[in-house]
Design a protein around this motif. Sequence first.
Motif, mmCIF file in Angstrom:
data_model
loop_
_atom_site.group_PDB
_atom_site.id
_atom_site.type_symbol
_atom_site.label_atom_id
_atom_site.label_comp_id
_atom_site.label_asym_id
_atom_site.label_seq_id
_atom_site.Cartn_x
_atom_site.Cartn_y
_atom_site.Cartn_z
ATOM 1 N N PRO A 76 26.603 77.542 27.476
ATOM 2 C CA PRO A 76 27.950 77.948 27.056
ATOM 3 C C PRO A 76 28.197 79.396 27.496
ATOM 4 N N LYS A 77 29.436 79.729 27.737
ATOM 5 C CA LYS A 77 29.797 81.038 28.302
ATOM 6 C C LYS A 77 29.169 82.218 27.551
ATOM 7 N N MET A 78 29.139 82.170 26.227
ATOM 8 C CA MET A 78 28.598 83.317 25.491
ATOM 9 C C MET A 78 27.080 83.430 25.609
ATOM 10 N N GLN A 79 26.378 82.382 26.002
ATOM 11 C CA GLN A 79 24.928 82.446 26.188
ATOM 12 C C GLN A 79 24.537 82.745 27.633
ATOM 13 N N GLN A 80 25.457 82.624 28.575
ATOM 14 C CA GLN A 80 25.129 82.766 29.990
ATOM 15 C C GLN A 80 24.455 84.090 30.366
ATOM 16 N N PRO A 81 24.840 85.220 29.784
ATOM 17 C CA PRO A 81 24.157 86.463 30.182
ATOM 18 C C PRO A 81 22.666 86.485 29.859
ATOM 19 N N TYR A 82 22.220 85.572 28.991
ATOM 20 C CA TYR A 82 20.829 85.553 28.554
ATOM 21 C C TYR A 82 19.972 84.548 29.313
ATOM 22 N N PHE A 83 20.540 83.919 30.319
ATOM 23 C CA PHE A 83 19.818 82.939 31.124
ATOM 24 C C PHE A 83 20.181 83.102 32.590
ATOM 25 N N ASN A 84 19.197 82.953 33.449
ATOM 26 C CA ASN A 84 19.431 82.902 34.894
ATOM 27 C C ASN A 84 18.964 81.554 35.413
ATOM 28 N N THR A 85 19.727 81.020 36.342
ATOM 29 C CA THR A 85 19.311 79.842 37.083
ATOM 30 C C THR A 85 18.986 80.299 38.489
ATOM 31 N N VAL A 86 17.807 79.949 38.971
ATOM 32 C CA VAL A 86 17.342 80.332 40.305
ATOM 33 C C VAL A 86 17.294 79.074 41.163
ATOM 34 N N TYR A 87 18.044 79.076 42.254
ATOM 35 C CA TYR A 87 18.022 77.951 43.194
ATOM 36 C C TYR A 87 16.811 78.136 44.098
ATOM 37 N N LEU A 88 15.806 77.319 43.874
ATOM 38 C CA LEU A 88 14.490 77.534 44.470
ATOM 39 C C LEU A 88 14.393 77.172 45.950
ATOM 40 N N ASN A 89 15.266 76.326 46.445
ATOM 41 C CA ASN A 89 15.223 76.019 47.878
ATOM 42 C C ASN A 89 15.523 77.254 48.720
ATOM 43 N N ASP A 90 16.250 78.209 48.133
ATOM 44 C CA ASP A 90 16.645 79.416 48.857
ATOM 45 C C ASP A 90 15.914 80.667 48.388
ATOM 46 N N PHE A 91 14.985 80.538 47.475
ATOM 47 C CA PHE A 91 14.271 81.688 46.903
ATOM 48 C C PHE A 91 12.826 81.626 47.352
ATOM 49 N N GLU A 92 12.417 82.554 48.170
ATOM 50 C CA GLU A 92 11.102 82.467 48.808
ATOM 51 C C GLU A 92 10.032 83.377 48.220
ATOM 52 N N ASP A 93 10.394 84.292 47.326
ATOM 53 C CA ASP A 93 9.432 85.258 46.805
ATOM 54 C C ASP A 93 8.708 84.688 45.579
ATOM 55 N N SER A 94 7.554 84.082 45.808
ATOM 56 C CA SER A 94 6.791 83.437 44.728
ATOM 57 C C SER A 94 6.360 84.433 43.657
#
Length: 117
Positions: A76-94
């Motif tokens: 929900p919009k009010m909780q969004q600042p407290y969570f990140n979604t990382v798209y892993l197909n494009d994120f290479e730094d393990s």
Amino acid sequence: MNVEEIKQYCMGKENAYEDYPFGDIPICYRLNGGGIFAQVYPLEGDYKITLRCETEYGQFFRTAFPDIVVKGYHCPKMQQPYFNTVYLNDFEDSNLLLDMIDHSYNEVLKRLSKKKR
């Protein structure tokens, strides 16, 4: 990182366990029966992980990796600042991903009561 590596890393955290409260997907990692610190979506075309974060920490990564790290997409919009979604197909730094998982774990840990810790 592949799904198995992420699973193994999350399960290596003290008092962590795998859970499926929403069905087969996402694969959730909880701490002591408390909060979820990682939600893994192992879909080939939509491979991502959602992690809890402190607001400034989360904003830093959203700024540094636009369109790869976004506010928690399912929240929900009010909780969004407290969570990140990382798209892993494009994120290479393990190593950076592992740091983000550690941060999420620690955020959930500090919210637990002393009894649950």
